[in-house]
Design a protein around this motif. Sequence first.
Motif, PDB file in Angstrom:
ATOM      1  N   LEU B 227      12.066 -42.117  39.233  1.00  0.00           N
ATOM      2  CA  LEU B 227      11.636 -43.505  39.413  1.00  0.00           C
ATOM      3  C   LEU B 227      11.294 -44.156  38.079  1.00  0.00           C
ATOM      4  O   LEU B 227      10.804 -43.491  37.178  1.00  0.00           O
ATOM      5  CB  LEU B 227      10.396 -43.547  40.304  1.00  0.00           C
ATOM      6  CG  LEU B 227      10.613 -43.265  41.781  1.00  0.00           C
ATOM      7  CD1 LEU B 227       9.281 -43.298  42.498  1.00  0.00           C
ATOM      8  CD2 LEU B 227      11.551 -44.278  42.386  1.00  0.00           C
ATOM      9  N   PRO B 228      11.506 -45.459  37.965  1.00  0.00           N
ATOM     10  CA  PRO B 228      11.035 -46.171  36.782  1.00  0.00           C
ATOM     11  C   PRO B 228       9.513 -46.190  36.784  1.00  0.00           C
ATOM     12  O   PRO B 228       8.906 -46.212  37.850  1.00  0.00           O
ATOM     13  CB  PRO B 228      11.600 -47.572  36.959  1.00  0.00           C
ATOM     14  CG  PRO B 228      11.892 -47.705  38.397  1.00  0.00           C
ATOM     15  CD  PRO B 228      12.194 -46.340  38.906  1.00  0.00           C
ATOM     16  N   SER B 229       8.906 -46.194  35.599  1.00  0.00           N
ATOM     17  CA  SER B 229       7.450 -46.087  35.591  1.00  0.00           C
ATOM     18  C   SER B 229       6.795 -47.363  36.115  1.00  0.00           C
ATOM     19  O   SER B 229       5.657 -47.340  36.537  1.00  0.00           O
ATOM     20  CB  SER B 229       6.938 -45.736  34.205  1.00  0.00           C
ATOM     21  OG  SER B 229       7.370 -46.691  33.288  1.00  0.00           O
ATOM     22  N   SER B 230       7.543 -48.478  36.115  1.00  0.00           N
ATOM     23  CA  SER B 230       6.958 -49.691  36.704  1.00  0.00           C
ATOM     24  C   SER B 230       6.710 -49.485  38.190  1.00  0.00           C
ATOM     25  O   SER B 230       5.761 -50.029  38.757  1.00  0.00           O
ATOM     26  CB  SER B 230       7.894 -50.877  36.487  1.00  0.00           C
ATOM     27  OG  SER B 230       9.181 -50.574  36.962  1.00  0.00           O
ATOM     28  N   THR B 231       7.565 -48.686  38.830  1.00  0.00           N
ATOM     29  CA  THR B 231       7.345 -48.379  40.243  1.00  0.00           C
ATOM     30  C   THR B 231       6.142 -47.473  40.410  1.00  0.00           C
ATOM     31  O   THR B 231       5.314 -47.679  41.295  1.00  0.00           O
ATOM     32  CB  THR B 231       8.600 -47.695  40.818  1.00  0.00           C
ATOM     33  OG1 THR B 231       9.727 -48.503  40.553  1.00  0.00           O
ATOM     34  CG2 THR B 231       8.473 -47.486  42.305  1.00  0.00           C
ATOM     35  N   VAL B 232       6.058 -46.466  39.540  1.00  0.00           N
ATOM     36  CA  VAL B 232       4.917 -45.557  39.608  1.00  0.00           C
ATOM     37  C   VAL B 232       3.616 -46.339  39.447  1.00  0.00           C
ATOM     38  O   VAL B 232       2.621 -46.074  40.117  1.00  0.00           O
ATOM     39  CB  VAL B 232       5.029 -44.485  38.505  1.00  0.00           C
ATOM     40  CG1 VAL B 232       3.804 -43.592  38.491  1.00  0.00           C
ATOM     41  CG2 VAL B 232       6.280 -43.658  38.697  1.00  0.00           C
ATOM     42  N   GLN B 233       3.662 -47.342  38.581  1.00  0.00           N
ATOM     43  CA  GLN B 233       2.456 -48.115  38.294  1.00  0.00           C
ATOM     44  C   GLN B 233       1.911 -48.822  39.541  1.00  0.00           C
ATOM     45  O   GLN B 233       0.707 -48.854  39.764  1.00  0.00           O
ATOM     46  CB  GLN B 233       2.771 -49.153  37.210  1.00  0.00           C
ATOM     47  CG  GLN B 233       1.540 -49.898  36.729  1.00  0.00           C
ATOM     48  CD  GLN B 233       1.904 -51.016  35.768  1.00  0.00           C
ATOM     49  OE1 GLN B 233       2.995 -51.045  35.219  1.00  0.00           O
ATOM     50  NE2 GLN B 233       0.986 -51.936  35.572  1.00  0.00           N
ATOM     51  N   VAL B 234       2.791 -49.377  40.365  1.00  0.00           N
ATOM     52  CA  VAL B 234       2.305 -50.171  41.499  1.00  0.00           C
ATOM     53  C   VAL B 234       2.439 -49.456  42.837  1.00  0.00           C
ATOM     54  O   VAL B 234       2.155 -50.028  43.880  1.00  0.00           O
ATOM     55  CB  VAL B 234       3.028 -51.527  41.590  1.00  0.00           C
ATOM     56  CG1 VAL B 234       2.751 -52.351  40.370  1.00  0.00           C
ATOM     57  CG2 VAL B 234       4.508 -51.341  41.804  1.00  0.00           C
ATOM     58  N   MET B 235       2.877 -48.206  42.799  1.00  0.00           N
ATOM     59  CA  MET B 235       3.045 -47.498  44.055  1.00  0.00           C
ATOM     60  C   MET B 235       1.712 -47.381  44.785  1.00  0.00           C
ATOM     61  O   MET B 235       0.706 -46.989  44.204  1.00  0.00           O
ATOM     62  CB  MET B 235       3.587 -46.103  43.760  1.00  0.00           C
ATOM     63  CG  MET B 235       4.376 -45.524  44.884  1.00  0.00           C
ATOM     64  SD  MET B 235       4.830 -43.896  44.454  1.00  0.00           S
ATOM     65  CE  MET B 235       6.038 -44.221  43.239  1.00  0.00           C
ATOM     66  N   GLY B 236       1.720 -47.728  46.053  1.00  0.00           N
ATOM     67  CA  GLY B 236       0.474 -47.709  46.815  1.00  0.00           C
ATOM     68  C   GLY B 236      -0.166 -49.075  46.904  1.00  0.00           C
ATOM     69  O   GLY B 236      -1.114 -49.277  47.647  1.00  0.00           O
ATOM     70  N   ALA B 237       0.356 -50.045  46.134  1.00  0.00           N
ATOM     71  CA  ALA B 237      -0.153 -51.414  46.228  1.00  0.00           C
ATOM     72  C   ALA B 237       0.885 -52.263  46.951  1.00  0.00           C
ATOM     73  O   ALA B 237       1.223 -53.357  46.513  1.00  0.00           O
ATOM     74  CB  ALA B 237      -0.444 -51.964  44.842  1.00  0.00           C
ATOM     75  N   ASN B 238       1.411 -51.733  48.047  1.00  0.00           N
ATOM     76  CA  ASN B 238       2.551 -52.378  48.698  1.00  0.00           C
ATOM     77  C   ASN B 238       2.263 -53.809  49.121  1.00  0.00           C
ATOM     78  O   ASN B 238       3.063 -54.705  48.885  1.00  0.00           O
ATOM     79  CB  ASN B 238       2.974 -51.583  49.929  1.00  0.00           C
ATOM     80  CG  ASN B 238       3.338 -50.171  49.579  1.00  0.00           C
ATOM     81  OD1 ASN B 238       3.129 -49.763  48.446  1.00  0.00           O
ATOM     82  ND2 ASN B 238       3.857 -49.432  50.513  1.00  0.00           N
ATOM     83  N   ARG B 239       1.098 -54.002  49.750  1.00  0.00           N
ATOM     84  CA  ARG B 239       0.801 -55.342  50.252  1.00  0.00           C
ATOM     85  C   ARG B 239       0.766 -56.345  49.109  1.00  0.00           C
ATOM     86  O   ARG B 239       1.354 -57.417  49.190  1.00  0.00           O
ATOM     87  CB  ARG B 239      -0.540 -55.331  50.977  1.00  0.00           C
ATOM     88  CG  ARG B 239      -0.446 -54.708  52.345  1.00  0.00           C
ATOM     89  CD  ARG B 239      -1.163 -55.518  53.391  1.00  0.00           C
ATOM     90  NE  ARG B 239      -2.557 -55.780  53.066  1.00  0.00           N
ATOM     91  CZ  ARG B 239      -3.260 -56.701  53.686  1.00  0.00           C
ATOM     92  NH1 ARG B 239      -2.696 -57.440  54.623  1.00  0.00           N
ATOM     93  NH2 ARG B 239      -4.532 -56.910  53.376  1.00  0.00           N
ATOM     94  N   ALA B 240       0.071 -55.958  48.046  1.00  0.00           N
ATOM     95  CA  ALA B 240      -0.040 -56.860  46.909  1.00  0.00           C
ATOM     96  C   ALA B 240       1.324 -57.101  46.272  1.00  0.00           C
ATOM     97  O   ALA B 240       1.643 -58.223  45.856  1.00  0.00           O
ATOM     98  CB  ALA B 240      -0.997 -56.281  45.877  1.00  0.00           C
ATOM     99  N   LEU B 241       2.137 -56.050  46.234  1.00  0.00           N
ATOM    100  CA  LEU B 241       3.452 -56.194  45.595  1.00  0.00           C
ATOM    101  C   LEU B 241       4.318 -57.177  46.379  1.00  0.00           C
ATOM    102  O   LEU B 241       4.944 -58.066  45.811  1.00  0.00           O
ATOM    103  CB  LEU B 241       4.140 -54.833  45.499  1.00  0.00           C
ATOM    104  CG  LEU B 241       5.527 -54.876  44.863  1.00  0.00           C
ATOM    105  CD1 LEU B 241       5.421 -55.296  43.397  1.00  0.00           C
ATOM    106  CD2 LEU B 241       6.225 -53.537  44.956  1.00  0.00           C
TER     107      LEU B 241
END
Lengths: 230, 337
Positions: B227-241
Motif C-alpha cells: 500500500l502507499p503510505s498515504s493510505t496507511v496514514q489515513v487507514m481507519g479514518a474512513n468516515r472522515a476520508l
Amino acid sequence: MDVNEISEGIFEVRKGGKMILATKNANPGSSVYGENLLEAEGEEYRAWDARRSKLAAMVIKKMKVPIKSDSRVLYLGAASGTTVSHVSDMLPNGIVYAVEFSPRTMRELIQLCDTRSNIVPILADASRPKLYAHIVEQVDVIFQDVAQPNQAQIAAVNAEQFLKEDGHLLLSIKARSIDTVANPSKVFKEEVNKLEKDFDTQFKVIKKHDLAPFHEDHLGLVAKKKLKEN
Amino acid sequence: MKIITWYGILTIGDDGVSECEPFNKDVDELAELLLQKDVVAYSPGSGFDIRAVAIECGFVENDEEYNSLLRDVSIRAAKLQISRTNTPDMQIIQAVEALDDIDDVVNVLSERLSEWYGLHFPELGLSSEPLSRFVSEFGSRNNVPAEHPMFEKATSSMGSELPSADEALIRTFASNACELYDSRHSIEASIVRNMEQMAPNVTLIAGSLIGARLISMTGGLARLSQLPSSTVQVMGANRALFKHLRGRAPSPKHGIIFNNPLIKNSPWWQRGKIARALAAKISLAARMDVYSGELHPEIKVNLEKKVNSIKAANPKPPVKQKPAGKGYKGKNKGGER
C-alpha cells in the motif's frame, strides 16, 4: 405417481400434496446443507430449493438443463457447494470441475468433495482459465454463477478454452453486481449483447428467463457456442 | 511445442501429440506438480482434449480411472493450497478480531455488573475490570476485610442487602467477566509476541497492536507492504476520508496510527506532519519485514530525527486562516479524525 423425472437426473417427488424438486442422493443417508431427504419408490432424494440455487430456479422456470448422466461439467463459482452437490447427484457417470476463488469457502467445498466421487475441486480465479487448463478437459456444459462485473467475459474465455463445439453454457447473470443502480432489464440486454458479439467466442442464446421470485434481479440463460465462420 | 497437463508433459508436433512423458502415478507427487507455477506458460491450447491423450498414451486405463485419480489429486492439491494460505498473519488477523469481539462483550457485561452491584454497594466507584475483580473476589460488601481501603465505605453503605442466592449469581457473573479479561490479556500478549517475530520492523515503528491492526485491516502483511503510505496514514479514518472526498471536510490527518504516542502526545499542529512521516516509515518497515525479515533499527533513528526536525520547525501553533476549500465551512469540532 410419486416421482416424475422432468429432465435427466432431475426429479419431482411428491411430499404431502406437493411436488418437490429433487435429485437422487448419490451419497444416501447424508444431507449436505440441511436440505430434506425424501424417500420415494425405494430411492432417496434430496430436496432442491430454488431459493438457494440458481440452477434449480432455472429448472422451475422450465428452462431445459442440458446435463446428462455422463456429462462433463465445468462449474464456475462453486461457493460452498450447495448447487454443486445437486449437479454431482445428476452425474452418476460424469464429472464436475468445481472452480472457486475463495479459500474460505473452498474449505467447505472440499468437505463435500470428500464424500462424493465425481467432484474435482479447483482453487483458482475463474477469469484466468489458463491457470487450470492443465486440469480441466473439454466439457459438455459450463455452468457459471460468479456474480462478477465481467461475467460475460469470464464465460467467453472459459468457453473458448473448455467448451465442446456442441456444448452448452448455463449462466446466471446478477444485474446488481454489474451495475447497482441501472435498470436490471437494461443490464440484461447489454450482457446478452456482449455474449453474442463482444468476444472471440460468441454465443447464441437459446433461452433466457428472469429468476424472480426465487432470485431477484437475476437472469438465467442457456446458450450455445456460435460456430466460427472460416 | 511443450504442454504441461496434470498427468505429464506432452510434446506436440505437426500431426498431434508426438511424445508423452507421464509423471509418477503418485497422488502426493501429482498434487505438488498440479500447483507448479509454469502451467500458464505451457497450458494446452483451447479445444485440446487432455483426457483423450491421457488414455491414448497409457497413463490411465479408462475414463473411470482418469476420473478417480484426477479427483484424488485435485482434492489433495486444494487441501495443500488451503493450508498454505493459513500464514502467520492470518493468526494475527483473527487475534485482533477476537480482541475487538471480547471488548464488545466485556463492555456490555461490565455495564450490567455496575448497575447490578450498584444496588448493593453504590459507593464503590469502580468500573470495568477492577469492578469485576472486586465482585468476584468478595461478593457481598460484608465480606470486605478490615484492611481493605474500601472497608469504611462498605460498612456505611446505603445500598440494600444482598441475599446469598443473589450473591452467588452476581459473583459468577463477575468471574465470567474476569475470565474474559484474562483471555483478553493473553490474546494481547500473543499478538505482541507474534508481531515481534513476524514483523519486527513494523512493531518497532508503529507498536505491536497498531501494527497488528493495520495488518488485520489490510488482510495481511504482504498487502500492507504494497500500500502507499498515504493510505496507511489515513487507514481507519474512513468516515472522515469519505467526507473529505465528497468535499465536505479537510483531509483526515491520521487513522489508527493516531494511537501511536508520537502523534498522540504531540500538539495538534504537528500531528499531521508527524503522521505523514510515521506512515512513510511504517510502509518502509512493512516492506523490510516482507522482503528481508531482518530488524533494521536505523529506521527508528531516522524517524526520530525526522520527528525532531518537524517539532523544531513548528514550535508554535500557526495562526488560523479561513480555509479556501469549496463548500467547506470551518472545522467540525469534535468530528472524526
